[in-house]
Design an enzyme around this catalytic site. Structure first.
Site, PDB file in Angstrom:
ATOM      1  N   CYS A  79     -49.868  20.794 -88.470  1.00 20.44           N
ATOM      2  CA  CYS A  79     -50.917  19.706 -88.507  1.00 20.44           C
ATOM      3  C   CYS A  79     -51.080  18.930 -90.079  1.00 20.44           C
ATOM      4  O   CYS A  79     -50.212  18.477 -90.419  1.00 20.44           O
ATOM      5  CB  CYS A  79     -52.442  20.547 -88.120  1.00 20.44           C
ATOM      6  SG  CYS A  79     -53.483  19.098 -87.825  1.00 20.44           S
ATOM      7  N   HIS A 167     -50.879  22.598 -82.907  1.00 18.25           N
ATOM      8  CA  HIS A 167     -51.210  24.119 -83.584  1.00 18.25           C
ATOM      9  C   HIS A 167     -50.552  24.974 -82.617  1.00 18.25           C
ATOM     10  O   HIS A 167     -50.951  25.401 -81.572  1.00 18.25           O
ATOM     11  CB  HIS A 167     -52.782  24.198 -83.416  1.00 18.25           C
ATOM     12  CG  HIS A 167     -53.287  23.498 -84.581  1.00 18.25           C
ATOM     13  ND1 HIS A 167     -53.600  23.853 -85.810  1.00 18.25           N
ATOM     14  CD2 HIS A 167     -54.066  22.246 -84.558  1.00 18.25           C
ATOM     15  CE1 HIS A 167     -54.286  22.980 -86.427  1.00 18.25           C
ATOM     16  NE2 HIS A 167     -54.495  21.822 -85.585  1.00 18.25           N
ATOM     17  N   GLU A 169     -50.810  28.196 -83.346  1.00 21.70           N
ATOM     18  CA  GLU A 169     -51.367  29.373 -83.487  1.00 21.70           C
ATOM     19  C   GLU A 169     -52.418  29.699 -82.313  1.00 21.70           C
ATOM     20  O   GLU A 169     -53.108  30.830 -82.024  1.00 21.70           O
ATOM     21  CB  GLU A 169     -51.917  29.533 -84.783  1.00 21.70           C
ATOM     22  CG  GLU A 169     -52.949  28.546 -85.180  1.00 21.70           C
ATOM     23  CD  GLU A 169     -52.598  27.241 -85.662  1.00 21.70           C
ATOM     24  OE1 GLU A 169     -51.281  26.789 -85.365  1.00 21.70           O
ATOM     25  OE2 GLU A 169     -53.267  26.603 -86.426  1.00 21.70           O
ATOM     26  N   GLY A 222     -69.754  56.326 -89.617  1.00 21.71           N
ATOM     27  CA  GLY A 222     -69.577  56.513 -88.315  1.00 21.71           C
ATOM     28  C   GLY A 222     -68.648  55.408 -87.566  1.00 21.71           C
ATOM     29  O   GLY A 222     -68.356  55.547 -86.388  1.00 21.71           O
ATOM     30  N   ASP A 225     -64.269  51.198 -89.445  1.00 30.52           N
ATOM     31  CA  ASP A 225     -63.379  50.853 -90.678  1.00 30.52           C
ATOM     32  C   ASP A 225     -63.448  52.103 -91.660  1.00 30.52           C
ATOM     33  O   ASP A 225     -62.429  52.369 -92.120  1.00 30.52           O
ATOM     34  CB  ASP A 225     -64.275  49.694 -91.148  1.00 30.52           C
ATOM     35  CG  ASP A 225     -64.078  48.440 -90.348  1.00 30.52           C
ATOM     36  OD1 ASP A 225     -63.241  48.438 -89.319  1.00 30.52           O
ATOM     37  OD2 ASP A 225     -64.743  47.434 -90.469  1.00 30.52           O
TER      38      ASP A 225
END
Ligand code: XMP
Length: 510
Positions: A79, A167, A169, A222, A225
């Site tokens: 783009c 695009h 993606e 908890g 991550d």
């Protein structure tokens, strides 16, 4: 050395998507702002120029210095990137006469180009641009067109440089992933060896090198991550990782004991700290949402600091920071930008602690964290868990917080979440919870008039929490949960379901 594709970001909303698609191809990549090109070493296999909200004709538009890249490394302009490689090297870019947003069909495809291998003519691509390339420089060669856009793609003779106006993606570009694969695998020779297992091996080896025999302290929440980050650290340095899990009195019902148990089963060196009373006392009579957040954050840091001081000679703070939190975003003016979203899972790193930060997941997207977590065999109850805010039920009890209100909300939340799991709906929902409203209303139970509180149930679908829609849960399910709550939770006589999207509402009510 890790094979890397470098993505130069010009501020497009789709830049992160490029990275995700490449990672799905098991190719490692990094996003950097266009004006902070990192050292180009042997490990950089190719470079992608992203889209941008700017027009290349705008005087203030980004002008990257590509001396070390163009003609020397494989290069793909997307783009804005495609327009830049044309406009600044002798081509012509003009405003489009017609709007070029959305679907388009490839009318011409040159299968002789490495970028276009296996890309079907007449397949759909996704356009989103206001300018169009009218003329390409002399040594450039056209490789695809759509009905409205002649120069939809080109390559540069004598270089491994390519560009496409659409695009690849976004999922709406049918052969988008194929085009990206053609570039990174065939042109850049990446070996597609970036997998959860390879990430785990490399990360553990690097952590061992980085940390040696140093001690690391880490707060667990908890959530997925911090649990995955802690597991990697644990595999690298074993008992030198000191984990702390604080009960702030604002967790879900039974959560403290359950999570603590699963951490212990995983072999983590974890200390559970019951600090409920400290939080309840500090929050007494506070009604303001932001002040409540601040009090909860500050008390957490006090407790964490106290616990860290008990670990002799600790040098590092472990954090579960992930990639979207650290990618530098390009500022709206395109100038040297440095807006790093400052997000710390433990609610901010206090300067006085003088600890260095170690973040094993800082290069991963959320879905990759989950893939790594599964490869580490962390239990599905942790990996698949809905996001839960740091201040916990504290921002789901509107107004002031008391122990009794926490108890009521825990019971409601427990019935709702258990119900979602039993009905097989939990994994379809991105986040769910209950909110205790500071509203009393009249009801009737048996022959008696009641005057009790109302709760709101909230369940949303989302991918990143930035935007969200309310989930269309089946009426029968909502009816069953409402009944169960009113019949079992003393203090509640009315249940509502929140049907607001974000924006304009937020996911949490405070
Ligand atoms: P909102 O309410 O802003 O929430 O739409 C978006 C996501 O962020 C979570 N959230 C928080 N997480 N501390 C956190 O750690 C907070 O103060 C906080 N406020 C909101 C929310 O649960 C949702 O996932």
């Amino acid at each position: 050395m890790q094979e890397t594709i470098l993505i130069l970001d010009f501020g497009s909303q789709y830049t992160q998507l490029i990275a995700r698609r490449l990672r799905e191809l098991n190719v490692y990549c990094e996003i950097h702002p266009w004006n902070k090109i990192p050292f180009i070493g042997a490990d950089i296999r190719g470079v992608i120029l992203s889209g941008s909200p700017f027009s290349v004709r705008d005087e203030n538009s980004p002008r990257p210095d590509l001396t070390a890249i163009k003609g020397k490394l494989p290069l793909l302009g997307i783009c804005f990137g495609a327009q830049y490689l044309s406009h600044h090297y002798g081509g012509e870019v003009l405003p489009s006469k017609t709007r070029e947003y959305g679907r388009a069909k490839l009318s011409f495809v040159d299968h002789g180009s490495a970028l276009m291998k296996h890309v079907k003519a007449h397949s759909q691509v996704w356009m989103s641009h206001g300018d169009t390339i009218k003329r390409i420089p002399e040594n450039y060669r056209l490789i695809c067109s759509t009905e409205d856009v002649e120069y939809a793609g080109y390559e540069i003779n004598g270089e491994k440089s390519f560009a496409i106006q659409f695009h690849p993606e976004v999922y709406h570009s049918e052969f988008g992933t194929q085009i990206l694969k053609n570039f990174v695998v065939d042109v850049c020779n990446c070996s597609q060896n970036w997998t959860p297992d390879s990430f785990i091996d490399v990360t553990i080896a690097n952590l061992r090198k980085q940390l040696g025999t140093d001690k690391v302290i880490m707060a667990l929440s908890g959530g997925v991550d911090s649990s995955v980050a802690a597991t990697l650290l644990h595999k690298a340095i074993g008992q030198n990782l000191y984990c702390i899990f604080v009960d702030n009195g604002l967790l879900r019902k039974n959560e403290f004991d359950l999570v603590l148990d699963s951490y212990r089963t995983m072999g983590l060196n974890v200390k559970g700290v019951n600090a409920k009373d400290i939080f309840y006392n500090a929050l007494k009579e506070e009604k303001d949402p932001e002040k409540k957040r601040k009090i909860i954050g500050a008390k957490f840091i006090d407790i964490f600091d106290r616990e860290a001081n008990l670990v002799k000679d600790v040098k590092w703070l472990g954090q579960g920071t992930i990639y979207p939190d650290v990618i530098e975003s390009v500022s709206a003016t395109g100038g040297p930008s440095a807006t790093i979203k400052s997000h710390h899972n433990v609610g901010g790193l206090p300067d006085f602690m003088k600890l260095q930060v170690v973040e094993p997941l800082r290069l991963l997207f959320k879905d990759e964290v989950r893939r790594v977590g599964r490869a580490l065999e962390i239990s599905e109850t942790i990996i698949g868990r809905h996001p839960f805010p740091g201040p916990g039920l504290g921002i789901r009890i509107l107004g002031d917080i008391t122990e009794e209100k926490v108890r009521i909300l825990q019971e409601v939340d427990y019935i709702f979440i258990k119900g979602l799991k039993e009905a097989g709906l939990y994994d379809d929902v991105w986040q769910a919870g209950a909110i205790l409203l500071p509203v009393q209303s009249v009801g009737v139970m048996g022959d008696e008039r009641t005057y009790e509180n109302a709760v709101a149930l909230r369940a949303v679908s989302s991918t990143d929490g930035m935007t969200a829609d309310w989930c269309h849960l089946p009426y029968e399910f909502l009816a069953k949960i409402s009944n169960e709550i009113i019949n079992n939770v003393k203090g509640i006589n009315r249940v509502t379901y929140d049907i607001s999207s974000k924006p304009p509402a937020t996911i949490e009510w405070e």
